[in-house]
Design an enzyme around this catalytic site. Structure first.
Site, mmCIF file in Angstrom:
data_model
loop_
_atom_site.group_PDB
_atom_site.id
_atom_site.type_symbol
_atom_site.label_atom_id
_atom_site.label_comp_id
_atom_site.label_asym_id
_atom_site.label_seq_id
_atom_site.Cartn_x
_atom_site.Cartn_y
_atom_site.Cartn_z
ATOM 1 N N HIS A 161 -2.944 6.845 3.244
ATOM 2 C CA HIS A 161 -3.423 5.572 2.693
ATOM 3 C C HIS A 161 -4.817 5.303 3.250
ATOM 4 C CE1 HIS A 161 -3.974 1.541 1.545
ATOM 5 N NE2 HIS A 161 -3.662 1.013 2.708
ATOM 6 N N CYS A 169 0.815 -1.228 0.000
ATOM 7 C CA CYS A 169 0.000 0.000 0.000
ATOM 8 C C CYS A 169 0.846 1.274 0.000
ATOM 9 C CB CYS A 169 -0.952 -0.006 1.192
ATOM 10 S SG CYS A 169 -1.927 -1.507 1.290
ATOM 11 N N ASN A 204 -10.332 -0.128 0.758
ATOM 12 C CA ASN A 204 -8.865 -0.065 0.699
ATOM 13 C C ASN A 204 -8.409 -0.603 -0.660
ATOM 14 O OD1 ASN A 204 -6.131 -0.537 0.919
ATOM 15 N ND2 ASN A 204 -6.231 -1.465 2.956
HETATM 16 O O1 UT7 Z 1 -3.538 -1.643 3.805
HETATM 17 C C1 UT7 Z 1 -3.367 -2.195 5.072
HETATM 18 C C2 UT7 Z 1 -4.413 -3.198 5.268
HETATM 19 N N1 UT7 Z 1 -4.980 -3.463 6.528
HETATM 20 C C3 UT7 Z 1 -5.318 -2.607 7.502
HETATM 21 O O2 UT7 Z 1 -5.031 -1.461 7.523
HETATM 22 C C4 UT7 Z 1 -6.116 -3.212 8.593
HETATM 23 C C5 UT7 Z 1 -5.860 -2.600 9.938
HETATM 24 N N2 UT7 Z 1 -6.825 -3.090 10.897
HETATM 25 C C6 UT7 Z 1 -8.103 -2.673 10.919
HETATM 26 O O3 UT7 Z 1 -8.493 -1.838 10.115
HETATM 27 C C7 UT7 Z 1 -9.017 -3.204 11.993
HETATM 28 O O4 UT7 Z 1 -8.257 -3.973 12.891
HETATM 29 C C8 UT7 Z 1 -10.182 -4.063 11.409
HETATM 30 C C9 UT7 Z 1 -11.184 -3.176 10.684
HETATM 31 C C10 UT7 Z 1 -9.648 -5.138 10.508
HETATM 32 C C11 UT7 Z 1 -10.928 -4.750 12.571
HETATM 33 O O5 UT7 Z 1 -11.392 -3.783 13.497
HETATM 34 P P1 UT7 Z 1 -11.117 -3.963 15.058
HETATM 35 O O6 UT7 Z 1 -11.799 -2.857 15.735
HETATM 36 O O7 UT7 Z 1 -9.622 -4.104 15.232
HETATM 37 O O8 UT7 Z 1 -11.867 -5.310 15.363
HETATM 38 P P2 UT7 Z 1 -11.282 -6.655 15.995
HETATM 39 O O9 UT7 Z 1 -10.404 -7.361 15.019
HETATM 40 O O10 UT7 Z 1 -10.729 -6.331 17.338
HETATM 41 O O11 UT7 Z 1 -12.602 -7.491 16.161
HETATM 42 C C12 UT7 Z 1 -13.633 -7.111 17.063
HETATM 43 C C13 UT7 Z 1 -14.785 -8.096 16.926
HETATM 44 C C14 UT7 Z 1 -14.327 -9.558 16.960
HETATM 45 O O12 UT7 Z 1 -15.299 -10.284 17.660
HETATM 46 P P3 UT7 Z 1 -15.076 -10.684 19.214
HETATM 47 O O13 UT7 Z 1 -13.806 -11.509 19.221
HETATM 48 O O14 UT7 Z 1 -14.942 -9.384 19.945
HETATM 49 O O15 UT7 Z 1 -16.297 -11.463 19.536
HETATM 50 C C15 UT7 Z 1 -14.345 -9.969 15.519
HETATM 51 O O16 UT7 Z 1 -14.568 -11.353 15.339
HETATM 52 O O17 UT7 Z 1 -15.424 -7.933 15.654
HETATM 53 C C16 UT7 Z 1 -15.515 -9.182 14.978
HETATM 54 N N3 UT7 Z 1 -15.454 -8.947 13.553
HETATM 55 C C17 UT7 Z 1 -16.530 -8.616 12.815
HETATM 56 N N4 UT7 Z 1 -17.814 -8.470 13.135
HETATM 57 C C18 UT7 Z 1 -18.668 -8.129 12.154
HETATM 58 C C19 UT7 Z 1 -14.358 -8.953 12.729
HETATM 59 N N5 UT7 Z 1 -14.720 -8.679 11.471
HETATM 60 C C20 UT7 Z 1 -16.067 -8.453 11.498
HETATM 61 C C21 UT7 Z 1 -17.003 -8.100 10.516
HETATM 62 N N6 UT7 Z 1 -18.291 -7.942 10.890
HETATM 63 N N7 UT7 Z 1 -16.668 -7.898 9.215
#
Ligand code: UT7
Length: 334
Positions: A240, A116, A270
């Protein structure tokens, strides 16, 4: 090391262009096939919809063509094409071979993969190549991340999209518009975001989030310092487009007003190396820039890579003005 440019040959921006596939996939569309919700995706990422379709070459060609048309130059007068992509259409040859041929460019072409951060890497490389004697360089970031997305994995499927963006650059006999830059990589973090050959995107979202904010803030800070300006002198930050919360956290830590950020991720998701040129072009087209404004491009990505570039915005000269200044300098014209 001081990476601000003090050369007698810099770059100016002649044109810009973008491309997005026609097909729109909304968060509500994803609700049909994944255990997710529009509310979760918007709250956690800021993304509302993304575009899906086309090949990487098709998106690059369309974005590049718009940049060439806007500048109104002969494509054969371009000396080099730098295509930043993590999703080439094939392993060999480079996707830039197809794009170079379709646009009728002159000179050479190569693909660049810095994930990215690829577009910022491409811009800095292009600036150096202008200093090495090239007159015009087309830098494109284009991606079809939908092809390497696992559409059954809610952790990643809601985040990515396809698109392309381009800048056409020309050498000038002074410092030019790129005032300072910073590129880097921490290869020890290469497993937190990866795609095996023939595989799909795998990501430790939380780890990437933490590292992303840190990498962007540190890289942007070094770049601002090298340009010898203060954060509040930055008129526009083009980050980004991965997650609105990453962008807001970075702005807050840098001391740059959140309102000064260029944002398209709500509409595009993204798009990796296409995301910065897409957001930059959107801000230019929206009339957000005045001559002399300082613009900070900053990104991070798999690797983990990071890159920042500080530009001074200047409205590109009209073809007539360009011809007159080239004649005065005794250079060639296309
Ligand atoms: O170009 C670079 C590419 N990548 C990035 O920049 C990604 C960087 N990371 C992020 O943007 C964030 O970490 C995410 C958007 C991927 C995730 O957000 P988060 O606030 O860090 O959520 P999390 O991973 O801590 O997950 C929280 C909860 C989990 O459930 P539990 O364990 O709390 O029960 C996940 O299983 O949200 C759940 N979850 C979802 N729920 C609904 C994860 N994905 C989803 C989803 N819909 N799509």
């Amino acid at each position: 090391m001081n990476r601000s440019f003090k050369t007698l040959m810099g770059m100016r921006i002649l044109g810009w262009g973008t491309a997005l596939p026609e097909k729109v996939v909304t968060n509500h569309d994803l609700e049909q096939t994944l255990d997710t919700s529009d509310a979760w995706i918007v709250e956690r990422s800021g993304i509302r919809e993304r575009r899906i379709g086309d090949s990487t070459a098709e998106l690059a060609i369309e974005a590049g063509r718009h940049a060439l048309e806007r500048a109104d130059i002969d494509p054969a007068s371009v000396d080099l094409l730098v295509l930043a992509t993590t999703t080439p259409d094939q392993t060999v040859p480079a996707t830039s071979a197809h794009v170079h041929d379709a646009l009728g460019l002159g000179g050479g072409a190569f693909d660049l993969n810095a994930a990215c951060s690829g577009f910022v890497y491409g811009l800095v490389v292009a600036n150096s190549m202008l200093g090495a004697g090239n007159h015009r360089i087309l830098v494109i970031g284009a991606e079809t991340l939908s092809r390497i997305t696992d559409w059954n994995d809610r952790n990643t499927a809601v985040l990515f999209g396809d698109g392309g963006g381009a800048l056409l650059l020309e050498s000038v006999g002074d410092e030019g518009q790129l005032l300072a830059w910073d590129l880097g990589i921490d290869g020890s973090a290469r497993t937190c975001l990866k795609t095996e050959v023939g595989g799909k995107i795998e990501m430790d979202g939380r780890e990437v989030f933490k590292r992303a904010v840190r990498a962007m803030v540190d890289s942007a800070t070094r770049t601002i310092e090298r340009a010898k300006i203060r954060p509040n002198e930055i008129a526009l930050i083009v980050p980004h487009q991965a997650n609105i919360r990453i962008i807001q956290a970075a702005c807050d830590r840098l001391g740059i007003d959140r309102e000064r950020a260029a944002i398209v991720l709500d509409r595009t998701g993204n798009t990796s190396s296409a995301s910065i040129p897409l957001a930059f072009a959107d801000a230019i087209d929206a009339g957000r820039l005045r001559d002399g404004d300082r613009v900070l491009l900053t990104g991070f990505g798999a690797g983990m890579t990071w890159g920042s570039a500080l530009l001074r915005w200047q409205t590109p000269p009209s073809p007539n003005e360009r011809e007159a200044s080239t004649r005065q300098a005794g250079g060639s014209n296309g």
